[in-house]
Write an enzyme that holds these catalytic residues in place. Structure first.
Site, PDB file in Angstrom:
ATOM      1  N   GLN A  30       6.291  -4.459  -0.787  1.00  0.00           N
ATOM      2  CA  GLN A  30       6.670  -3.307  -1.519  1.00  0.00           C
ATOM      3  C   GLN A  30       8.153  -3.557  -2.069  1.00  0.00           C
ATOM      4  OE1 GLN A  30       5.600   0.336  -0.171  1.00  0.00           O
ATOM      5  NE2 GLN A  30       3.513   0.132  -0.679  1.00  0.00           N
ATOM      6  N   LYS A  38       3.201   4.673   7.399  1.00  0.00           N
ATOM      7  CA  LYS A  38       2.327   4.686   6.316  1.00  0.00           C
ATOM      8  C   LYS A  38       1.854   6.100   5.862  1.00  0.00           C
ATOM      9  CE  LYS A  38       2.295   0.432   6.110  1.00  0.00           C
ATOM     10  NZ  LYS A  38       2.803  -0.197   4.853  1.00  0.00           N
ATOM     11  N   ASP A  78      -2.727  -3.385   6.369  1.00  0.00           N
ATOM     12  CA  ASP A  78      -3.647  -2.163   5.908  1.00  0.00           C
ATOM     13  C   ASP A  78      -4.981  -2.152   6.466  1.00  0.00           C
ATOM     14  OD1 ASP A  78      -1.566  -1.209   4.289  1.00  0.00           O
ATOM     15  OD2 ASP A  78      -2.594  -2.505   2.471  1.00  0.00           O
ATOM     16  N   ARG A  84      -0.098   6.269  11.541  1.00  0.00           N
ATOM     17  CA  ARG A  84      -1.396   5.797  11.695  1.00  0.00           C
ATOM     18  C   ARG A  84      -1.451   5.201  13.408  1.00  0.00           C
ATOM     19  NH1 ARG A  84      -2.464   2.247   5.958  1.00  0.00           N
ATOM     20  NH2 ARG A  84      -2.967   4.104   4.848  1.00  0.00           N
ATOM     21  N   LYS A  97      -6.206  -2.809  -5.413  1.00  0.00           N
ATOM     22  CA  LYS A  97      -5.001  -1.772  -5.750  1.00  0.00           C
ATOM     23  C   LYS A  97      -3.775  -2.527  -5.995  1.00  0.00           C
ATOM     24  CE  LYS A  97      -4.007   1.271  -2.180  1.00  0.00           C
ATOM     25  NZ  LYS A  97      -2.477   1.471  -2.246  1.00  0.00           N
ATOM     26  N   ARG A 155       8.258   9.508   3.638  1.00  0.00           N
ATOM     27  CA  ARG A 155       8.165   7.987   3.854  1.00  0.00           C
ATOM     28  C   ARG A 155       9.549   7.079   3.390  1.00  0.00           C
ATOM     29  NH1 ARG A 155       2.745   5.418   1.383  1.00  0.00           N
ATOM     30  NH2 ARG A 155       3.588   3.525   2.800  1.00  0.00           N
ATOM     31  N   SER A 208       7.998  -6.332   4.090  1.00  0.00           N
ATOM     32  CA  SER A 208       7.400  -5.281   3.259  1.00  0.00           C
ATOM     33  C   SER A 208       7.309  -5.883   1.738  1.00  0.00           C
ATOM     34  CB  SER A 208       8.448  -4.264   3.129  1.00  0.00           C
ATOM     35  OG  SER A 208       7.997  -3.399   1.806  1.00  0.00           O
TER      36      SER A 208
HETATM   37  C1  S3P Z   1       1.607  -2.829  -0.424  1.00  0.00           C
HETATM   38  C2  S3P Z   1       2.292  -3.269   0.790  1.00  0.00           C
HETATM   39  C3  S3P Z   1       2.079  -2.839   2.096  1.00  0.00           C
HETATM   40  C4  S3P Z   1       1.005  -2.169   2.279  1.00  0.00           C
HETATM   41  C5  S3P Z   1       0.595  -1.279   1.023  1.00  0.00           C
HETATM   42  C6  S3P Z   1       0.481  -1.958  -0.153  1.00  0.00           C
HETATM   43  C7  S3P Z   1       1.692  -3.389  -1.636  1.00  0.00           C
HETATM   44  O1  S3P Z   1       3.293  -1.842   2.251  1.00  0.00           O
HETATM   45  O2  S3P Z   1       0.836  -1.437   3.506  1.00  0.00           O
HETATM   46  O3  S3P Z   1      -0.606  -0.397   1.367  1.00  0.00           O
HETATM   47  O4  S3P Z   1       1.147  -3.429  -2.686  1.00  0.00           O
HETATM   48  O5  S3P Z   1       2.830  -4.145  -1.844  1.00  0.00           O
HETATM   49  P1  S3P Z   1       4.721  -2.251   2.753  1.00  0.00           P
HETATM   50  O6  S3P Z   1       5.217  -2.954   1.635  1.00  0.00           O
HETATM   51  O7  S3P Z   1       5.509  -1.097   3.045  1.00  0.00           O
HETATM   52  O8  S3P Z   1       4.242  -3.010   4.135  1.00  0.00           O
END
Ligand code: S3P
Length: 454
Positions: A193, A365, A338, A369, A21, A148, A191
């Site tokens: 993301q 999350k 995760d 969690r 993903k 979030r 992070s």
């Molecule tokens: C992800 C980053 C993580 C993870 C999420 C997917 C990504 O989140 O928990 O399921 O694909 O960049 P965070 O960036 O908030 O830690």
């Protein structure tokens, strides 16, 4: 949808899992905004990935029809071909996407809000993509996503020059994009993301952008950009990237090792031998195997190749003869962020206590969690507690019981796996949420030998 889990089966065999993903979000974004024709295969039909594809179809005119086609066709089918379970469809059109890109300057405003569904990665990465686009975009999501935090991604994009407004720190997020300048930014919380969003924005900023990570997080954006020839350098936790217009991508998305983690745990809890083929082996994602190893789960990885900078291979699980508790210190947490739910599922059956320390990020999350895992384990007849930001799982086994996953895919799958080794049957409500990241999860477990009534 409620699943009734009946302990007693052995999860064993040979399996594939849907495409990763995290990687799929990034490759889709890069493909739709490349200059040229990209070809991606083994794209997972996961709901989160479809959210990214749908949003991109609104803002990338040349990619719209192929993205819409993929979203409507994407699915999976049970196809043994030597596998106990396989998500790969024989119709390549369902997992393969050929997409035309006209580059980042060709982005167009969406005629309506960009709905990111349940997907935080979609919303945060798209914020970075849209920050340099000279028009207004509105990003929103489902009831979980609008709770979030979004300031963490808005802040660096503002510093780069975009006008980003959140709604009390949350979605809906309104982005008035424009000319950006590179910044030096110390990411306050680990992070991937936020890092990914800033990197995407930096590709169209003036001058270099320097990111400093407080702890290593998944590095799929960096690997893809390096594979595409972007001027990106990494040294320790410091990433430097300059503006870049990239060409097309061609690659098969590796199997999602975070999805494989549920099958690995299910095999370990039931004493089965399992092989998962074609999974991503990026070290920023496989750290959970080290934690499992400490708990007594023996696995072997067999690398088979690399695609767009991502290592791929097969993963063997040897029959497990008992689990012991461990502690996961704060510094290790970002690398298993995760997998805490599935590690907690194992911990509930281990001899001795397991602690996850400094795990406050888990409250933010798809659901809380931290609290949810403690409640879930207790609901299935075990013992667990939250003390400050630590999750403590007592171990010693589960009796069986009933739990509602409350709209969180990983909670549903983790508690379902935990229930496989309970003394009595359990009911898990909300199993349909597994489709967010692992389409066909229950079919996979069932075909590998678990007794689950859907
Ligand atoms: C992800 C980053 C993580 C993870 C999420 C997917 C990504 O989140 O928990 O399921 O694909 O960049 P965070 O960036 O908030 O830690």
């Amino acid at each position: 949808m409620r699943a009734r889990v009946v302990p007693g089966g052995t999860v064993a065999g040979r399996s594939r899992v849907p495409g990763d993903k995290s990687i799929a979000h990034r490759w889709l974004i890069l493909a739709a905004t490349a200059r040229g024709t990209s070809r991606l295969s083994h794209l997972p039909p996961a709901l989160d990935v479809r959210s990214t594809a749908w949003c991109l179809s609104r803002i990338c005119s040349s990619a719209r029809s192929s993205l819409e086609g993929w979203i409507s066709k994407s699915g999976y089918r049970d196809e043994p071909h030597g596998f106990t379970w396989d998500t790969t469809s024989s119709d390549p059109s369902t997992s393969e996407l050929v997409v035309e890109g006209e580059g980042r300057s060709a982005l167009v405003p969406s005629s309506g809000p960009l709905h990111c569904g349940n997907s935080g990665t979609t919303m945060r990465l798209l914020a970075g993509l849209l920050a340099p686009a000279p028009f207004t975009s509105l990003l929103t999501g489902d009831a979980s996503l609008v709770r979030r935090p979004m300031e963490r991604v808005a802040e660096p994009l503002r510093l780069m020059g975009a006008d980003v407004r959140t709604t009390d720190g949350h979605a809906p997020v309104v982005i008035r994009g424009g000319r950006l300048a590179g910044i030096r930014f110390e990411v306050p919380v680990p992070s991937a993301q936020v890092k990914g969003a800033v990197l995407l924005a930096a590709l169209r900023a003036e001058g270099a952008t320097v990111l400093v990570e407080p702890a290593p997080t998944r590095d799929h954006t960096e690997r893809a950009l390096v594979a595409l020839g972007a001027p990106l350098a990494r040294e320790g936790g410091v990433i430097t990237v300059g503006p870049y217009e990239h060409g097309p991508l061609d690659g098969t998305v590796p199997g999602d090792v975070s999805s494989a983690a549920f099958l690995v745990a299910a095999a370990a809890l039931t004493g089965g031998a399992l092989t998962v083929v074609g999974v991503g082996l990026n070290p920023t994602r496989t750290h959970f195997l080290e934690v499992m190893e400490r708990m007594g789960v023996r696995t072997r990885v067999r690398p088979t190749g690399e695609v767009l900078g991502e290592p791929v291979g097969d993963l063997d699980v040897l029959p497990c003869h008992g689990l012991v508790g461990t502690s996961v210190p704060r510094g290790e947490l970002p690398l298993v962020i995760d997998e805490v739910p599935v590690l907690a599922a194992l911990a509930a059956h281990a001899r001795g206590e397991t602690s996850f320390e400094g795990a406050g990020e888990l409250r933010l999350k798809e659901s809380d969690r931290l609290g949810g895992l403690a409640e879930g384990i207790r609901a299935l007849g075990g013992d667990a507690d939250v003390v400050g930001d630590d999750l403590l799982v007592a171990g010693g086994g589960l009796r069986g019981g009933a739990f509602d996953a409350r709209g969180d895919h990983r909670m549903a799958m983790a508690l379902c796996v935990a229930a496989l080794a309970a003394a009595g049957p359990s009911q898990i409500e909300g199993m349909q949420w597994a489709e967010v990241s692992f389409p066909g999860f229950l079919d996979a477990l069932g075909s590998l030998g678990a007794e689950i009534e859907g």
